[in-house]
Design an enzyme around this catalytic site. Structure first.
Site, short mmCIF file in Angstrom:
data_model
loop_
_atom_site.label_atom_id
_atom_site.label_comp_id
_atom_site.label_asym_id
_atom_site.label_seq_id
_atom_site.Cartn_x
_atom_site.Cartn_y
_atom_site.Cartn_z
N LYS A 95 0.86 -1.19 0.00
CA LYS A 95 0.00 0.00 0.00
C LYS A 95 0.89 1.24 0.00
O LYS A 95 1.86 1.30 0.77
CB LYS A 95 -0.88 -0.05 1.25
CG LYS A 95 -1.92 1.05 1.37
CD LYS A 95 -2.73 0.86 2.66
CE LYS A 95 -3.89 1.83 2.78
NZ LYS A 95 -4.67 1.62 4.03
N SER A 171 -9.62 1.46 2.93
CA SER A 171 -8.74 2.19 2.03
C SER A 171 -7.68 1.34 1.33
O SER A 171 -7.12 1.78 0.34
CB SER A 171 -8.05 3.30 2.82
OG SER A 171 -7.22 2.74 3.83
N SER A 195 -9.69 -0.75 7.29
CA SER A 195 -9.14 -0.60 5.94
C SER A 195 -8.37 -1.80 5.39
O SER A 195 -8.05 -1.80 4.21
CB SER A 195 -8.24 0.62 5.88
OG SER A 195 -9.03 1.74 5.63
N1 GLN Z 1 -13.05 3.91 6.36
C1 GLN Z 1 -12.44 4.43 7.55
C2 GLN Z 1 -12.12 5.88 7.37
O1 GLN Z 1 -12.40 6.43 6.35
C3 GLN Z 1 -11.27 3.61 7.94
C4 GLN Z 1 -10.10 3.82 7.11
C5 GLN Z 1 -8.91 3.06 7.59
O2 GLN Z 1 -9.02 2.06 8.29
N2 GLN Z 1 -7.76 3.56 7.21
O3 GLN Z 1 -11.61 6.51 8.25
#
Ligand code: GLN
Length: 532
Positions: A95, A171, A195
């Site tokens: 990532k 994400s 994420s």
């Molecule tokens: N979807 C969550 C957010 O937008 C979690 C994102 C994540 O775990 N990085 O904050």
């Protein structure tokens, strides 16, 4: 079977035995990326060729030269009789939020588009030391702010290999898509609210968020530092165990990394689930969604096929000798999204202060009158709408006069969420659980553009995952079936502190016992079109 389809364990075993060369494995991966991935995410908004719409677009940047050098080194070691490491020759995607020395690391943001870090993140370094081949950096929501990967400043955003008109989740959507599309055997993601697990569920792969501190955060672009966890993504549970084994451990560069000795996760898998106590909770059967008129939390059912998959998994585990404990109360889970909204925004706003156009990253090319204007223009041009929204929200929630009502209160609710789990896992308590089995998400992968632009709705796709972040607990999603549209369903195991071994065992037992179920032979649509 072509080499890019092999599991990481098989690849490493065969490379180590000298049966195949790391460079052959690499070529198979590169060929698959060329076949399926299409144009990498980029900042220039070129119109897309129609065929690109069906591509995966998992990558922002490929690091073919680096992977070639690593493959040569592995092959040299094998030839010389040296140990090439436990991930010898395994293709991995990272990532683009982990630093890799000398190679652009963007967090999918314009503000870091030219940033070449002078050091490599510890989890990445550990995989490289174990002989992995790093094929590139994958796309994500900008700074990991999102659940669909659509908020990336690098377009096109990744697509779901099971249905390219749908999102891969986020994400870490590029990372999970690259593994599902068999472009790489493993990838690294980060999980702040879900994420790793939500996109892994959407893409039909395994994703594990370790206990907070089990894996070093050094070299990770910080989002919400008290919640962030790097973790592995793989196509099966044993590869997940193997990768965690390579990544975990104390790191002098991260003072929050744990001194707990790292267990032998692969060895643990052999122990089965006989006698393990696995809990089911009614508090994971619904989505709690706020009514903005009344402020009340309303209940929505989760997709019925997902509840059925959880029930099926519980039956399978019971048949294998696990004890299923029903009606475990986890009542504060319903407040986990509002609590997360506050804590993650406050920490994100604080962490994003460092991007100012002075030290590194993007700087406005325009003439500016003074430092204030430099900061203002750089941030206005460099940040996309999610970082801007989150900075504003975070500043507001932590401002003098508001902090008590919002931030301080959120910290208290967070402690209550943690208490629910402590009670469930307490070895002297009423439930004495080894793991909790829940859905990973309330729905399967949604269509592109369905939720994009609705931050609240988007945020609610983490309802089932985010409590584990609040509580710091390990949690893993594994494929649990397919819905009526042939989209993957994820089921989640949550464990007690540092008991990754137990959730891996439960997941592995389910995976083995369901090996011959019909849904297991269905492949992602993008792979079905392949000429094999
Ligand atoms: N979807 C969550 C957010 O937008 C979690 C994102 C994540 O775990 N990085 O904050």
């Amino acid at each position: 079977m072509s080499l890019n389809q092999l599991s990481a364990l098989e690849i490493a075993a065969r490379v180590r035995a000298g049966e195949i060369r790391a460079s052959e494995v690499l070529e198979a991966s590169l060929a698959q990326i060329r076949r399926l991935d299409g144009q990498p995410g980029s900042l220039d908004e070129k119109p897309l060729e129609p065929a690109e719409d069906q591509k995966i677009h998992a990558f922002i940047r490929q690091t073919e030269d680096l992977a070639r050098q690593q493959a040569e080194e592995v092959d040299r070691k094998v030839a010389a009789g040296e140990d090439p490491g436990m991930l010898a020759g395994v293709p991995v995607a990272i990532k683009d939020i982990f630093t890799l020395k000398g190679i652009e690391t963007t967090a999918a943001s314009r503000i870091l588009s030219n940033f070449k870090p002078p050091y490599t993140a510890t989890p990445v370094q550990k995989l490289m030391d174990a002989g992995a081949l790093i094929l590139g950096k994958t796309n994500l929501d900008e700074f990991a702010f999102g659940s669909s990967s659509e908020s990336s400043a690098f377009k096109p955003a990744p697509n779901n290999p099971w249905d390219t008109s749908r999102v891969p989740g986020g994400s870490s959507g590029g990372s999970t898509a690259s593994v599902a599309a068999e472009e790489v055997a493993l990838s690294l993601g980060t999980d702040t609210g879900g994420s790793i697990r939500q996109p892994a569920a959407f893409c039909g792969v395994v994703g594990l968020k370790p206990t907070y501190g089990r894996v070093s955060r050094y070299g990770l672009m910080a989002f919400s530092s008290s919640l962030d966890c790097p973790g592995p993504i793989a196509r099966n549970v044993s590869d997940t165990a193997l990768t965690l084994q390579a990544m975990a451990g104390l790191d002098p560069h991260d003072s929050t990394s744990s001194t707990m000795p790292v267990s032998d996760y692969l060895e643990a898998l052999k122990k089965g689930v006989k006698g393990l106590r696995i809990g089911l909770s009614p508090d994971y059967a619904h989505l709690f969604y706020p009514d903005f008129e009344t402020g009340e939390l309303g209940m929505e059912s989760i997709q019925s096929e997902i509840s059925q998959a959880v029930e099926h998994a519980a039956n399978v585990l019971a048949d294998l000798g696990a004890e299923i404990v029903e009606n475990v109360p986890l009542p504060n889970t319903r407040y986990s999204i509002p609590t997360y909204f506050v804590i993650s925004r406050v920490e994100a706003a604080s962490n994003l202060h460092r991007f100012d156009g002075v030290k590194y990253g993007y700087r406005t090319p325009d003439e500016v009158a003074d430092l204030q204007e430099l900061l203002r223009r750089t941030r206005a041009e460099g940040f996309g709408s999610q970082p801007k929204l989150r900075i504003l929200m975070g500043m507001y929630l932590s401002a003098a006069g508001f902090a008590e009502n919002y931030y301080q209160r959120a910290l208290k609710v967070r402690a209550m969420i943690r208490k629910d789990f402590e009670r469930a896992f307490d070895p002297q308590g009423e439930f004495r659980l080894d793991a909790i089995l829940t859905p990973t998400t309330a729905t399967t992968a949604f269509k592109r553009d369905d939720f994009f632009g609705n931050s609240v709705r988007m945020q609610y796709s983490d309802q089932m995952t985010v409590s584990a972040n609040h509580a710091g607990l390990p949690a893993m999603t594994i494929p649990g079936g397919l819905d009526g549209n042939n989209l993957p369903i994820g089921i989640q195991f949550i464990g007690a502190d540092f008991r990754e071994d137990l959730i891996l065992r439960a997941g592995f037992a389910f995976e083995q016992a369901t090996r011959d179920e019909a849904w297991r032979s269905v492949r992602p649509a993008a792979l079905r079109q392949e000429v094999e």
